[in-house]
Design a protein around this motif. Structure first.
Motif, PDB file in Angstrom:
ATOM      1  N   VAL A  22       0.818  -1.304   0.261  1.00 28.98           N
ATOM      2  CA  VAL A  22       0.050   0.180  -0.223  1.00 28.98           C
ATOM      3  C   VAL A  22       0.871   1.451  -0.026  1.00 28.98           C
ATOM      4  N   ARG A  23       1.756   1.216   0.724  1.00 33.34           N
ATOM      5  CA  ARG A  23       2.639   2.453   1.158  1.00 33.34           C
ATOM      6  C   ARG A  23       4.175   2.432   0.706  1.00 33.34           C
ATOM      7  N   ILE A  24       4.727   3.332  -0.379  1.00 34.74           N
ATOM      8  CA  ILE A  24       6.040   3.192  -0.544  1.00 34.74           C
ATOM      9  C   ILE A  24       6.411   4.511  -0.549  1.00 34.74           C
ATOM     10  N   PRO A  25       7.575   4.700   0.321  1.00 32.48           N
ATOM     11  CA  PRO A  25       8.283   5.972   0.539  1.00 32.48           C
ATOM     12  C   PRO A  25       8.988   6.543  -0.757  1.00 32.48           C
ATOM     13  N   LEU A  26       9.356   7.759  -0.852  1.00 31.10           N
ATOM     14  CA  LEU A  26      10.020   8.323  -1.766  1.00 31.10           C
ATOM     15  C   LEU A  26      11.372   7.838  -1.764  1.00 31.10           C
ATOM     16  N   GLY A  27      11.985   7.428  -2.934  1.00 37.46           N
ATOM     17  CA  GLY A  27      13.216   6.900  -3.124  1.00 37.46           C
ATOM     18  C   GLY A  27      13.377   5.468  -2.649  1.00 37.46           C
ATOM     19  N   GLN A  28      12.266   4.808  -2.345  1.00 37.08           N
ATOM     20  CA  GLN A  28      12.272   3.360  -2.198  1.00 37.08           C
ATOM     21  C   GLN A  28      11.500   2.708  -3.436  1.00 37.08           C
ATOM     22  N   GLY A  29      12.139   1.509  -3.921  1.00 33.68           N
ATOM     23  CA  GLY A  29      11.676   0.451  -4.706  1.00 33.68           C
ATOM     24  C   GLY A  29      11.743   1.225  -6.037  1.00 33.68           C
ATOM     25  N   VAL A  30      11.252   0.632  -7.155  1.00 36.99           N
ATOM     26  CA  VAL A  30      11.165   1.101  -8.440  1.00 36.99           C
ATOM     27  C   VAL A  30      10.391   2.390  -8.531  1.00 36.99           C
ATOM     28  N   CYS A  31       9.168   2.479  -7.801  1.00 39.86           N
ATOM     29  CA  CYS A  31       8.244   3.499  -7.732  1.00 39.86           C
ATOM     30  C   CYS A  31       8.706   4.633  -7.161  1.00 39.86           C
ATOM     31  N   GLY A  32       9.095   4.805  -5.942  1.00 39.19           N
ATOM     32  CA  GLY A  32       9.488   5.642  -5.192  1.00 39.19           C
ATOM     33  C   GLY A  32      10.900   6.368  -5.696  1.00 39.19           C
ATOM     34  N   THR A  33      11.720   5.446  -6.473  1.00 37.25           N
ATOM     35  CA  THR A  33      12.886   5.946  -7.298  1.00 37.25           C
ATOM     36  C   THR A  33      12.564   6.626  -8.512  1.00 37.25           C
ATOM     37  N   ALA A  34      11.519   6.257  -9.172  1.00 37.29           N
ATOM     38  CA  ALA A  34      10.933   7.042 -10.286  1.00 37.29           C
ATOM     39  C   ALA A  34      10.435   8.295  -9.857  1.00 37.29           C
ATOM     40  N   ALA A  35       9.741   8.260  -8.724  1.00 38.63           N
ATOM     41  CA  ALA A  35       8.978   9.677  -8.238  1.00 38.63           C
ATOM     42  C   ALA A  35       9.999  10.638  -7.853  1.00 38.63           C
ATOM     43  N   GLN A  36      11.151  10.022  -6.875  1.00 40.89           N
ATOM     44  CA  GLN A  36      12.151  10.900  -6.631  1.00 40.89           C
ATOM     45  C   GLN A  36      13.119  11.486  -7.891  1.00 40.89           C
ATOM     46  N   ARG A  37      13.276  10.712  -8.744  1.00 46.00           N
ATOM     47  CA  ARG A  37      14.137  11.200  -9.877  1.00 46.00           C
ATOM     48  C   ARG A  37      13.281  12.065 -10.837  1.00 46.00           C
ATOM     49  N   ARG A  38      11.783  11.868 -10.611  1.00 38.29           N
ATOM     50  CA  ARG A  38      10.898  12.517 -11.589  1.00 38.29           C
ATOM     51  C   ARG A  38      11.207  12.067 -13.164  1.00 38.29           C
ATOM     52  N   GLU A  39      11.753  10.832 -13.279  1.00 36.98           N
ATOM     53  CA  GLU A  39      11.759  10.382 -14.605  1.00 36.98           C
ATOM     54  C   GLU A  39      11.412   9.095 -14.863  1.00 36.98           C
ATOM     55  N   THR A  40      11.068   8.573 -15.927  1.00 40.62           N
ATOM     56  CA  THR A  40      10.774   7.088 -16.034  1.00 40.62           C
ATOM     57  C   THR A  40      11.741   6.232 -15.874  1.00 40.62           C
ATOM     58  N   ILE A  41      11.676   4.748 -15.232  1.00 38.60           N
ATOM     59  CA  ILE A  41      12.520   3.963 -14.934  1.00 38.60           C
ATOM     60  C   ILE A  41      12.040   2.731 -15.807  1.00 38.60           C
ATOM     61  N   VAL A  42      12.841   2.140 -16.449  1.00 36.87           N
ATOM     62  CA  VAL A  42      12.347   0.720 -17.276  1.00 36.87           C
ATOM     63  C   VAL A  42      13.568  -0.250 -16.552  1.00 36.87           C
ATOM     64  N   VAL A  43      13.063  -1.194 -15.832  1.00 33.47           N
ATOM     65  CA  VAL A  43      13.537  -2.209 -15.189  1.00 33.47           C
ATOM     66  C   VAL A  43      13.596  -3.467 -16.243  1.00 33.47           C
ATOM     67  N   ALA A  44      14.762  -4.051 -16.742  1.00 35.41           N
ATOM     68  CA  ALA A  44      14.771  -5.117 -17.612  1.00 35.41           C
ATOM     69  C   ALA A  44      14.585  -6.551 -16.810  1.00 35.41           C
ATOM     70  N   ASP A  45      15.284  -6.361 -15.427  1.00 39.29           N
ATOM     71  CA  ASP A  45      15.263  -7.664 -14.556  1.00 39.29           C
ATOM     72  C   ASP A  45      15.074  -7.115 -13.254  1.00 39.29           C
ATOM     73  N   VAL A  46      13.871  -7.180 -12.631  1.00 41.77           N
ATOM     74  CA  VAL A  46      13.667  -6.513 -11.124  1.00 41.77           C
ATOM     75  C   VAL A  46      14.682  -7.235 -10.114  1.00 41.77           C
ATOM     76  N   GLU A  47      15.083  -8.431 -10.518  1.00 39.76           N
ATOM     77  CA  GLU A  47      16.038  -9.065  -9.332  1.00 39.76           C
ATOM     78  C   GLU A  47      17.490  -8.136  -9.562  1.00 39.76           C
ATOM     79  N   ALA A  48      17.729  -7.564 -10.431  1.00 44.15           N
ATOM     80  CA  ALA A  48      18.911  -6.757 -10.695  1.00 44.15           C
ATOM     81  C   ALA A  48      18.826  -5.309 -10.304  1.00 44.15           C
ATOM     82  N   PHE A  49      17.608  -4.811  -9.797  1.00 46.72           N
ATOM     83  CA  PHE A  49      17.286  -3.275  -9.381  1.00 46.72           C
ATOM     84  C   PHE A  49      17.294  -3.424  -7.828  1.00 46.72           C
ATOM     85  N   PRO A  50      18.366  -2.651  -7.182  1.00 47.44           N
ATOM     86  CA  PRO A  50      18.644  -2.976  -5.791  1.00 47.44           C
ATOM     87  C   PRO A  50      17.243  -2.191  -5.168  1.00 47.44           C
ATOM     88  N   GLY A  51      16.824  -2.851  -4.205  1.00 44.98           N
ATOM     89  CA  GLY A  51      15.563  -2.253  -3.373  1.00 44.98           C
ATOM     90  C   GLY A  51      14.219  -2.395  -4.213  1.00 44.98           C
TER      91      GLY A  51
END
Ligand code: SME
Length: 165
Positions: free
Chosen positions: A76-105
């Motif tokens: 339900v809740r994702i802090p800014l800067g965490q996960g792919v969602c929080g990272t895209a929100a913090q950077r304010r840019e689209t993030i494409v993750v080819a392999d989720v296991e290779a994305f830290p956090g």
């Protein structure tokens, strides 16, 4: 309500153009923010192939909170800067993750997810949330998906009263 018209035999670029037009038609004349986001997630789920989750996280009181979606129940809740969602929100840019296991956090909601795309939603520079889509295969999203989904978000932004959510 207008029917959804996306020709499955057309090129991916054309299908994304059709998707943007379908979204415009679907939301035409309706101002309810929650209903429009719910229908936008339904349109994505109905139109995109090889995905297992799609939906919105909304920016509320300095964190991302789960909004309308299609797929398995999600965190339900994702802090800014965490996960792919929080990272895209913090950077304010689209993030494409080819392999989720290779994305830290990376935050696992549906264990079937293998790749992911997150598009931030920025209304006149204000963060309103993100669009998140997961796929059950690696490398599902390319530059055409990115451009097509960024366009989808641009069509959506003026048709949702974000402050009323
Ligand atoms: N994987 C996301 C969490 C949301 S779910 O995929 C629906 C992330 O890492 O932010």
């Amino acid at each position: 309500m207008k029917p959804v018209v996306v020709d499955p035999s057309a090129s991916k670029e054309v299908r994304y153009q059709d998707l943007a037009c379908s979204l415009e038609a679907l939301l035409e004349g309706e101002t309810d923010a929650l209903a429009n986001l719910a229908n936008a997630s339904g349109l994505l789920a109905q139109t995109l192939e090889r995905i297992n989750w799609c939906g919105f996280y909304l920016w509320r009181n300095d964190e991302l909170v789960l909004g309308p979606f299609q797929g398995k129940p999600a965190c339900v809740r994702i802090p800014l800067g965490q996960g792919v969602c929080g990272t895209a929100a913090q950077r304010r840019e689209t993030i494409v993750v080819a392999d989720v296991e290779a994305f830290p956090g990376h935050i696992t909601c549906d264990p079937a997810s293998r790749s992911e795309i997150v598009v931030p939603i920025l209304e006149k520079g204000e963060l309103r949330g993100v669009l998140d889509i997961d796929a059950p295969e690696k490398n599902r999203f390319d530059a055409v998906d990115r451009a097509g989904l960024e366009r989808f978000v641009q069509v959506l932004i003026p048709r949702v009263g974000w402050k009323k959510l």
